[in-house]
Design a protein around this motif. Structure first.
Motif, PDB file in Angstrom:
ATOM      1  N   HIS A   1      65.182  20.555  14.491  1.00  0.00           N
ATOM      2  CA  HIS A   1      64.018  20.081  13.741  1.00  0.00           C
ATOM      3  C   HIS A   1      62.899  19.604  14.661  1.00  0.00           C
ATOM      4  CE1 HIS A   1      67.179  19.593  10.501  1.00  0.00           C
ATOM      5  NE2 HIS A   1      66.299  20.413   9.962  1.00  0.00           N
TER       6      HIS A   1
ATOM      7  N   VAL B   1      60.456  27.936  11.016  1.00  0.00           N
ATOM      8  CA  VAL B   1      61.884  27.658  10.821  1.00  0.00           C
ATOM      9  C   VAL B   1      62.666  28.391  11.912  1.00  0.00           C
ATOM     10  CG1 VAL B   1      63.792  27.730   9.162  1.00  0.00           C
ATOM     11  CG2 VAL B   1      61.460  27.569   8.301  1.00  0.00           C
TER      12      VAL B   1
ATOM     13  N   GLN C   1      67.539  31.664  10.535  1.00  0.00           N
ATOM     14  CA  GLN C   1      67.229  31.915   9.125  1.00  0.00           C
ATOM     15  C   GLN C   1      66.447  33.217   8.903  1.00  0.00           C
ATOM     16  OE1 GLN C   1      66.137  28.573   6.680  1.00  0.00           O
ATOM     17  NE2 GLN C   1      67.259  27.145   7.976  1.00  0.00           N
TER      18      GLN C   1
ATOM     19  N   ASP D   1      54.806  25.342   6.087  1.00  0.00           N
ATOM     20  CA  ASP D   1      56.094  24.733   5.768  1.00  0.00           C
ATOM     21  C   ASP D   1      56.788  24.491   7.106  1.00  0.00           C
ATOM     22  OD1 ASP D   1      58.963  24.698   5.223  1.00  0.00           O
ATOM     23  OD2 ASP D   1      58.587  25.642   3.278  1.00  0.00           O
TER      24      ASP D   1
ATOM     25  N   HIS E   1      67.430  35.228   5.741  1.00  0.00           N
ATOM     26  CA  HIS E   1      66.966  34.548   4.528  1.00  0.00           C
ATOM     27  C   HIS E   1      65.491  34.855   4.271  1.00  0.00           C
ATOM     28  CE1 HIS E   1      66.073  31.396   1.615  1.00  0.00           C
ATOM     29  NE2 HIS E   1      65.125  30.954   2.424  1.00  0.00           N
ATOM     30  N   PHE E   2      64.675  34.742   5.312  1.00  0.00           N
ATOM     31  CA  PHE E   2      63.244  34.963   5.099  1.00  0.00           C
ATOM     32  C   PHE E   2      62.911  36.438   4.897  1.00  0.00           C
ATOM     33  CE2 PHE E   2      63.096  30.557   6.463  1.00  0.00           C
ATOM     34  CZ  PHE E   2      62.202  30.059   5.533  1.00  0.00           C
TER      35      PHE E   2
ATOM     36  N   GLU F   1      63.334  20.212  -2.019  1.00  0.00           N
ATOM     37  CA  GLU F   1      64.026  21.209  -2.847  1.00  0.00           C
ATOM     38  C   GLU F   1      64.193  20.733  -4.285  1.00  0.00           C
ATOM     39  OE1 GLU F   1      67.649  22.329  -0.882  1.00  0.00           O
ATOM     40  OE2 GLU F   1      66.605  22.964   0.932  1.00  0.00           O
TER      41      GLU F   1
ATOM     42  N   ALA G   1      60.876  19.910   7.557  1.00  0.00           N
ATOM     43  CA  ALA G   1      61.849  20.115   6.479  1.00  0.00           C
ATOM     44  C   ALA G   1      63.282  19.742   6.831  1.00  0.00           C
ATOM     45  CB  ALA G   1      61.778  21.560   5.989  1.00  0.00           C
ATOM     46  N   PRO G   2      63.507  18.514   7.290  1.00  0.00           N
ATOM     47  CA  PRO G   2      64.889  18.120   7.577  1.00  0.00           C
ATOM     48  C   PRO G   2      65.664  17.920   6.281  1.00  0.00           C
ATOM     49  CG  PRO G   2      63.428  16.255   7.861  1.00  0.00           C
ATOM     50  CD  PRO G   2      62.562  17.432   7.540  1.00  0.00           C
ATOM     51  N   ASN G   3      66.962  17.684   6.431  1.00  0.00           N
ATOM     52  CA  ASN G   3      67.809  17.505   5.265  1.00  0.00           C
ATOM     53  C   ASN G   3      68.134  16.028   5.088  1.00  0.00           C
ATOM     54  OD1 ASN G   3      67.901  20.338   4.871  1.00  0.00           O
ATOM     55  ND2 ASN G   3      69.330  20.438   6.580  1.00  0.00           N
TER      56      ASN G   3
ATOM     57  N   HIS H   1      59.159  20.526   3.102  1.00  0.00           N
ATOM     58  CA  HIS H   1      60.109  21.004   2.094  1.00  0.00           C
ATOM     59  C   HIS H   1      61.508  20.461   2.437  1.00  0.00           C
ATOM     60  CE1 HIS H   1      61.315  24.032  -0.929  1.00  0.00           C
ATOM     61  NE2 HIS H   1      62.324  24.359  -0.145  1.00  0.00           N
TER      62      HIS H   1
ATOM     63  N   TYR I   1      69.693  28.179  -2.068  1.00  0.00           N
ATOM     64  CA  TYR I   1      68.534  28.008  -1.184  1.00  0.00           C
ATOM     65  C   TYR I   1      67.440  29.035  -1.504  1.00  0.00           C
ATOM     66  CZ  TYR I   1      66.499  27.272   3.577  1.00  0.00           C
ATOM     67  OH  TYR I   1      65.709  26.984   4.650  1.00  0.00           O
TER      68      TYR I   1
ATOM     69  N   ASP J   1      63.527  28.661  -2.847  1.00  0.00           N
ATOM     70  CA  ASP J   1      62.410  29.173  -2.061  1.00  0.00           C
ATOM     71  C   ASP J   1      61.547  30.142  -2.862  1.00  0.00           C
ATOM     72  OD1 ASP J   1      61.742  28.108   0.422  1.00  0.00           O
ATOM     73  OD2 ASP J   1      63.537  28.926   1.368  1.00  0.00           O
TER      74      ASP J   1
ATOM     75  N   TYR K   1      55.942  29.797   7.504  1.00  0.00           N
ATOM     76  CA  TYR K   1      57.220  29.092   7.569  1.00  0.00           C
ATOM     77  C   TYR K   1      57.632  28.942   9.025  1.00  0.00           C
ATOM     78  CZ  TYR K   1      57.664  30.232   2.599  1.00  0.00           C
ATOM     79  OH  TYR K   1      57.455  30.352   1.261  1.00  0.00           O
TER      80      TYR K   1
ATOM     81  N   GLY L   1      65.249  19.032   2.553  1.00  0.00           N
ATOM     82  CA  GLY L   1      66.479  19.428   1.860  1.00  0.00           C
ATOM     83  C   GLY L   1      67.057  18.205   1.159  1.00  0.00           C
TER      84      GLY L   1
HETATM   85  N1  ARG Z   1      65.922  22.267   5.265  1.00  0.00           N
HETATM   86  C1  ARG Z   1      66.059  23.506   5.971  1.00  0.00           C
HETATM   87  C2  ARG Z   1      66.911  23.298   7.221  1.00  0.00           C
HETATM   88  O1  ARG Z   1      67.000  22.222   7.731  1.00  0.00           O
HETATM   89  C3  ARG Z   1      64.728  24.069   6.386  1.00  0.00           C
HETATM   90  C4  ARG Z   1      63.804  24.425   5.263  1.00  0.00           C
HETATM   91  C5  ARG Z   1      62.748  25.397   5.675  1.00  0.00           C
HETATM   92  N2  ARG Z   1      61.803  25.692   4.639  1.00  0.00           N
HETATM   93  C6  ARG Z   1      62.047  26.504   3.590  1.00  0.00           C
HETATM   94  N3  ARG Z   1      61.108  26.644   2.692  1.00  0.00           N
HETATM   95  N4  ARG Z   1      63.182  27.140   3.441  1.00  0.00           N
HETATM   96  O2  ARG Z   1      67.491  24.265   7.703  1.00  0.00           O
END
Ligand code: ARG
Length: 577
Positions: A140, A343, A347, A126, A350-351, A265, A129-131, A166, A319, A323, A341, A168
């Motif tokens: 990113h 990232v 974060q 993973d 979160h993980f 997502e 994963a931009p938004n 993945h 979020y 996940d 992951y 956003g």
């Molecule tokens: N979209 C999130 C961001 O820009 C990152 C996602 C990472 N992947 C995940 N499975 N949470 O911060």
């Protein structure tokens, strides 16, 4: 392919240890470590085993080393080992061994000596994963480039790797986007180039919300409408996601990056309520102040942190909920046994929570958080544009290619225009990737155009130029490498280069042990400088017979390893520059 040299030395060394006076001290399954020698003057590889064991046995380390050397049966692999310093044992490979290995490597053009792993895994990675409708910023950049390189390395080592972007595509940003779409959208601009227009809309509304905070409620209402299935808002949302994906794809094309899946997502929307219900029923989640939470009272690190919220009082999901559903899907639908992951470090919490929750759920899967640090500007603060805006990946790529073009044009004004552009593209994109991958991922590094594009030093242009040099010899000769049956290493510069080439097989598997593509970058840089020294010390085309054949073979092999190693970093090569 035969085993790597350390793997060949180790059992011989173990046998010597077992025949020595410290045999009793060796634990079951013990394997002494053998590493490249720190000082090549003393040998090719070294071990500190005598020092470690002498300490335990309260013996003199040099004396123990002498005893081990005495018992060491090289079986034509190495010369008699030598003892150095406080008790290092140094091994020098027999010349014939290195010559034979060079021949083997020439014949092994696909793998260049690198074995596949014995226990391949099925890994979902993973990364990126931009938004949607938000800028793809420098944070990113790091994840995208590191994740792509790790995918390439894992694939080459024989793992089954599934990449999943993945994105956003269901975040709170859609409140502002929807309001903006209905009020400030410039349809013509959207048609011409949708991503910048969406960004403009997002920024404009963001600014408006700063000025008139009441507007936030209006935006929120748009978001709620979307989430409850309002048709008009769903259509706008769909359109936003669609054009954003096209825009992102263009950037990935420039970077030569592909994904097997783009399960954003929103893909998990209908899986969230059943998941929350199930977790409540199994008492893994509990209701607290109207929200549904997962507490981690037995976890050392997480017990004192706020819980993970998986459903808000108003019914909205978060979020973490998505996940958790994603982990479930990746295990059940992809059959993955490992999830990576890539990232940013912010974060981490979160993980940590996610992985612990997954464990409580009883998922049988290996989870890896592969975090990275930030990119800083020359002022050591967050990397920003001159106007203080977030730096956009696409702009960085374009500028890098433009700067590379200047260099190419200065060096080779007579190259056809199209070729100059192609070379500039390779160097420019390669430079952005390499400046990322030559750093340890957790280091905050300073983004500096001049360093990135310098022709000397640990840079992409320097490495690409080393490759070009390996190719130029054959162009000058007027034919491709024709193979050879004999390798005779006569000069020290040749031996050093042959050893370095053989060590590619040792380096590649190490990359995944701590997810460090920079280990490979360091190797490539060392290979390039080793080649440079060889090139200065050993004339190739002016040599004769076996010496010439050997030198041509070393040029060919260096070219192959450079090209392959760079490709594992996602960097393309150019034949001329
Ligand atoms: N979209 C999130 C961001 O820009 C990152 C996602 C990472 N992947 C995940 N499975 N949470 O911060």
């Amino acid at each position: 392919m035969a085993a790597t040299f350390p793997a060949l030395i180790q059992p011989r060394l173990l046998a010597a240890l077992q025949a020595s006076s410290v045999a009793d001290l060796l634990p079951d399954g013990f394997m002494p470590s053998v590493d490249p020698a720190q000082n090549p003057q003393f040998g090719d590889y070294q071990t500190n085993a005598a020092m470690v064991l002498a300490k335990q046995a309260k013996k003199n380390p040099r004396e123990l080393a002498a005893e081990i050397v005495e018992k060491f049966e090289s079986d034509n692999l190495t010369e008699t080992p030598e003892i150095a310093g406080p008790g290092f044992i140094n091994f020098r490979l027999k010349k014939e061994v290195l010559e034979q290995r060079t021949l083997d490597l020439l014949a092994d053009s696909d793998r260049l000596g690198v074995d596949k792993v014995a226990d391949p895994k099925k890994i979902v990675i993973d990364f990126s994963a931009p938004n949607v409708a938000k800028p793809m910023h420098v944070g990113h950049i790091r994840g995208t480039i590191i994740g792509d390189s790790l995918s390439r390395v894992a694939d080459f080592l024989g793992h089954e790797i599934i990449s999943d972007n993945h994105i956003g595509d269901w975040g709170t940003q859609f409140g502002m986007i929807l309001y903006g779409w209905k009020n400030v959208l410039d349809e013509k601009a959207l048609e011409a180039d949708p991503v910048p227009e969406l960004l403009r809309v997002y920024k404009a509304i963001n600014q408006l919300c700063e000025d008139e905070p009441e507007l936030r409620e209006t935006c929120k209402a748009e978001l709620v409408k979307l989430q409850s299935g309002d048709e008009e808002n769903l259509k706008i949302w769909e359109k936003c996601v669609e054009v954003s994906k096209i825009g992102l794809q263009k950037i990935y094309d420039k970077l030569d990056i592909t994904f097997d899946h783009w399960l954003g997502e929103s893909f998990y929307n209908d899986k969230l309520q059943p998941l929350v219900d199930d977790l409540l029923e199994r008492k893994i989640a509990t209701e607290s102040d109207g929200a549904v939470c997962i507490f981690f009272p037995d976890h050392k690190k997480l017990a004192d942190q706020p819980p993970a919220i998986i459903q808000k009082g108003d019914g909205g999901f978060l979020y973490a909920t998505t996940d958790l559903a994603t982990i479930d899907y990746r295990i059940k639908e992809f059959g993955a046994d490992t999830l990576w992951y890539v990232v940013g470090i912010p974060q981490q919490l979160h993980f940590d929570q996610l992985f612990e929750a997954s464990r409580m759920i009883g998922n049988d899967v290996e989870l890896q958080f592969i975090p990275f640090g930030s990119i800083l500007g020359k002022d050591r603060k967050m990397f920003k544009t001159r106007d203080g805006d977030t730096v956009q990946l696409d702009d960085v790529l374009n500028e890098s290619v433009a700067r590379a073009y200047k260099i190419v044009d200065e060096k080779n004004p007579d190259f056809p225009e199209e070729e100059k552009q192609e070379i500039a593209r390779t160097i420019g994109i390669g430079a952005v990737k390499y400046s990322e991958l030559s750093q340890f991922r957790l280091t905050d590094y300073i983004f500096d155009w001049d360093n990135m594009l310098a022709l000397k030093g640990n840079t992409a242009p320097y490495l690409l130029n080393a490759y070009v040099r390996t190719r130029a010899i054959f162009r000058k000769m007027g034919s491709d490498f024709e193979g050879t049956d004999v390798i005779t290493l006569t000069e020290a510069a040749e031996t050093t280069l042959a050893l370095k080439l053989a060590q590619y097989a040792e380096i590649v598997p190490m990359i995944l042990s701590d997810f460090r593509p920079n280990t490979l970058a360091t190797y490539i840089y060392e290979l390039a400088t080793t080649y440079h020294k060889f090139w200065e010390a050993c004339p190739v085309l002016k040599a004769d017979g076996d010496v010439k054949a050997t030198r041509l073979a070393l040029c060919e092999l260096t070219g192959r390893v450079l090209k392959h190693a760079l490709s594992l970093l996602g960097i393309q090569t150019t034949e001329k520059m």
